[in-house]
Each structure stands twice: as C-alpha cells, then as structure tokens.
Motif scaffolding. Structure first.
Motif, PDB file in Angstrom:
ATOM      1  N   GLN A 214       0.811  -1.214   0.000  1.00 12.07           N
ATOM      2  CA  GLN A 214       0.000   0.000   0.000  1.00 12.07           C
ATOM      3  C   GLN A 214       0.850   1.271   0.000  1.00 12.07           C
ATOM      4  N   GLY A 215       2.142   1.152   0.318  1.00 13.78           N
ATOM      5  CA  GLY A 215       3.019   2.313   0.421  1.00 13.78           C
ATOM      6  C   GLY A 215       3.579   2.738  -0.926  1.00 13.78           C
ATOM      7  N   ASP A 216       4.390   3.790  -0.891  1.00 19.37           N
ATOM      8  CA  ASP A 216       5.043   4.282  -2.102  1.00 19.37           C
ATOM      9  C   ASP A 216       6.125   3.315  -2.566  1.00 19.37           C
ATOM     10  N   ILE A 217       6.407   3.364  -3.849  1.00 14.07           N
ATOM     11  CA  ILE A 217       7.492   2.578  -4.434  1.00 14.07           C
ATOM     12  C   ILE A 217       8.801   3.297  -4.127  1.00 14.07           C
ATOM     13  N   PRO A 218       9.878   2.560  -3.809  1.00 15.12           N
ATOM     14  CA  PRO A 218      11.154   3.234  -3.538  1.00 15.12           C
ATOM     15  C   PRO A 218      11.606   4.060  -4.743  1.00 15.12           C
ATOM     16  N   GLU A 219      12.077   5.263  -4.464  1.00 12.46           N
ATOM     17  CA  GLU A 219      12.558   6.138  -5.540  1.00 12.46           C
ATOM     18  C   GLU A 219      13.829   5.568  -6.171  1.00 12.46           C
ATOM     19  N   HIS A 220      14.686   4.978  -5.355  1.00 13.53           N
ATOM     20  CA  HIS A 220      15.950   4.390  -5.819  1.00 13.53           C
ATOM     21  C   HIS A 220      16.035   2.961  -5.281  1.00 13.53           C
ATOM     22  N   ARG A 221      15.330   2.054  -5.932  1.00  9.43           N
ATOM     23  CA  ARG A 221      15.240   0.680  -5.436  1.00  9.43           C
ATOM     24  C   ARG A 221      16.596  -0.018  -5.388  1.00  9.43           C
ATOM     25  N   GLU A 222      17.424   0.183  -6.424  1.00  8.59           N
ATOM     26  CA  GLU A 222      18.730  -0.476  -6.458  1.00  8.59           C
ATOM     27  C   GLU A 222      19.599  -0.006  -5.290  1.00  8.59           C
ATOM     28  N   LEU A 223      19.540   1.287  -4.974  1.00  4.14           N
ATOM     29  CA  LEU A 223      20.304   1.823  -3.849  1.00  4.14           C
ATOM     30  C   LEU A 223      19.801   1.234  -2.535  1.00  4.14           C
ATOM     31  N   LEU A 224      18.496   1.170  -2.358  1.00  2.00           N
ATOM     32  CA  LEU A 224      17.923   0.598  -1.140  1.00  2.00           C
ATOM     33  C   LEU A 224      18.335  -0.862  -0.992  1.00  2.00           C
ATOM     34  N   ASP A 225      18.258  -1.642  -2.072  1.00  4.83           N
ATOM     35  CA  ASP A 225      18.649  -3.046  -2.021  1.00  4.83           C
ATOM     36  C   ASP A 225      20.138  -3.204  -1.718  1.00  4.83           C
ATOM     37  N   HIS A 226      20.965  -2.381  -2.364  1.00  3.72           N
ATOM     38  CA  HIS A 226      22.411  -2.448  -2.133  1.00  3.72           C
ATOM     39  C   HIS A 226      22.749  -2.141  -0.676  1.00  3.72           C
ATOM     40  N   LEU A 227      22.168  -1.065  -0.142  1.00  2.00           N
ATOM     41  CA  LEU A 227      22.438  -0.707   1.248  1.00  2.00           C
ATOM     42  C   LEU A 227      21.912  -1.762   2.214  1.00  2.00           C
ATOM     43  N   ALA A 228      20.737  -2.332   1.914  1.00  2.00           N
ATOM     44  CA  ALA A 228      20.176  -3.368   2.785  1.00  2.00           C
ATOM     45  C   ALA A 228      21.059  -4.618   2.794  1.00  2.00           C
ATOM     46  N   HIS A 229      21.525  -5.040   1.620  1.00  2.00           N
ATOM     47  CA  HIS A 229      22.379  -6.236   1.562  1.00  2.00           C
ATOM     48  C   HIS A 229      23.721  -5.984   2.232  1.00  2.00           C
ATOM     49  N   SER A 230      24.299  -4.809   2.025  1.00  3.43           N
ATOM     50  CA  SER A 230      25.573  -4.526   2.684  1.00  3.43           C
ATOM     51  C   SER A 230      25.369  -4.404   4.198  1.00  3.43           C
ATOM     52  N   PHE A 231      24.227  -3.876   4.631  1.00  2.22           N
ATOM     53  CA  PHE A 231      23.912  -3.770   6.056  1.00  2.22           C
ATOM     54  C   PHE A 231      23.853  -5.169   6.682  1.00  2.22           C
ATOM     55  N   MET A 232      23.192  -6.107   6.021  1.00  2.00           N
ATOM     56  CA  MET A 232      23.128  -7.476   6.532  1.00  2.00           C
ATOM     57  C   MET A 232      24.507  -8.133   6.519  1.00  2.00           C
ATOM     58  N   ASN A 233      25.266  -7.938   5.413  1.00  2.00           N
ATOM     59  CA  ASN A 233      26.592  -8.557   5.298  1.00  2.00           C
ATOM     60  C   ASN A 233      27.581  -7.982   6.304  1.00  2.00           C
TER      61      ASN A 233
END
Length: 169
Positions: free
Chosen positions: A75-94
């Motif tokens: 129901q929320g907005d689509i990420p403006e920069h999805r690739e950046l969000l995914d990259h930061l999320a994966h690096s955060f987990m790693n």
C-alpha cells in the motif's frame, strides 16, 4: 494469556489466543517467536534490513528512499531508488547489522557530500529532491542541536547511565 478483545475493549476479552506465528508466514520450521525472528533476519528475507536502512536514510536526509516509512508494504510508495535501497540493505546485513558502518557508507558518499544549494534548473524538475540532485536541506530537531552544541563545546558526556536528570516528583 492473550485474547481477542470484544470491539477492541481491553476489559472485554473474548476468544483466547494460543501462542505461535501467523499461518500466512508459517514455513514448517517457523513455529515460535524465536523461529520467526530468525526467519525475519534471514538473508533471503531482506525486508527488515530494507526498513532499517530506510529509517536511517530518513534520519539523515529528512525523507526516506521509500517516502512512506509507516507503510512499507504493497500500500506504500514505491522506492525512488530501489537499487540503492537493495544495495544498502544487503551490505547492512553482510556487515552484521552494523549501524555505524551503514551511516559511514552513506555519509562518505558523493551524493551526501554534494552542495545543498538549490539550483534554479532543478527546482522545477525535482522540488522535493527525490532524485538526490543536491544535499539534504531540513531542520534539525532540538535534541540534535543540543547534542551537537554540547559535543562541540566538549561538555557532552559519553558515559551511559547514571542518575536520572529528572528525578520523580
């Protein structure tokens, strides 16, 4: 004990509820809250990391990569920069969920370090800076200003704990 409340009234418990996890996400090995926490933090399910990164981004930039942090689902907005969000999320987990390293990664980026002056040619195209064409412009909270002033003057105590600032009256 937990119960479904009659019309949300805390003093009118109705049906008793047993412990467990919702059936919609139960996957054989998810049977209790500990299993649910392990499932949520598993690298195959990066939603928690995405939400955490979005909240940290929102703290630094004033607005998140997903503009609706309270509604991160369908129901929320689509990420403006999805690739950046995914990259930061994966690096955060790693990086073993290291918040300091994530903040450093964001603050050392060329995007963060660019000027925050508004350019006339970009004001009409991107008035809310969703394309990250300039540095962030937002007001700091009173607590951030206080802590910055105390840190700059050398009066900020970095020890954790101690007596209460406001004892009970």
């Amino acid at each position: 004990e937990a119960a479904i409340l009659n019309r949300g009234q805390y003093d009118q418990p109705a049906t008793k509820v047993a412990g467990g996890v919702p059936a919609s996400i139960r996957e054989g090995s998810v049977n209790n809250r500990s299993d649910l926490a392990d499932w949520m933090l598993h690298p195959e399910h990066p939603l928690v990391a995405r939400v955490a990164v979005n909240r940290i981004w929102m703290t630094l930039w004033g607005v998140g990569l997903v503009a609706t942090p309270e509604d991160f689902g369908s129901q929320g907005d689509i990420p403006e920069h999805r690739e950046l969000l995914d990259h930061l999320a994966h690096s955060f987990m790693n990086d073993n969920w290291n918040v300091k390293r994530l903040c450093r990664r964001i603050l050392m980026s060329a995007t963060w370090q660019q000027s925050s002056e508004r350019r006339a040619d970009l004001t009409h195209i991107d008035p809310e800076n969703r394309l990250l064409a300039r540095g962030p412009q937002f007001r700091l909270s009173a607590e951030q200003i206080r802590d910055s002033a105390l840190a700059a003057s050398g009066l900020l105590s970095r020890t954790v704990g101690g007596p209460s600032v406001r004892p009970p009256q």
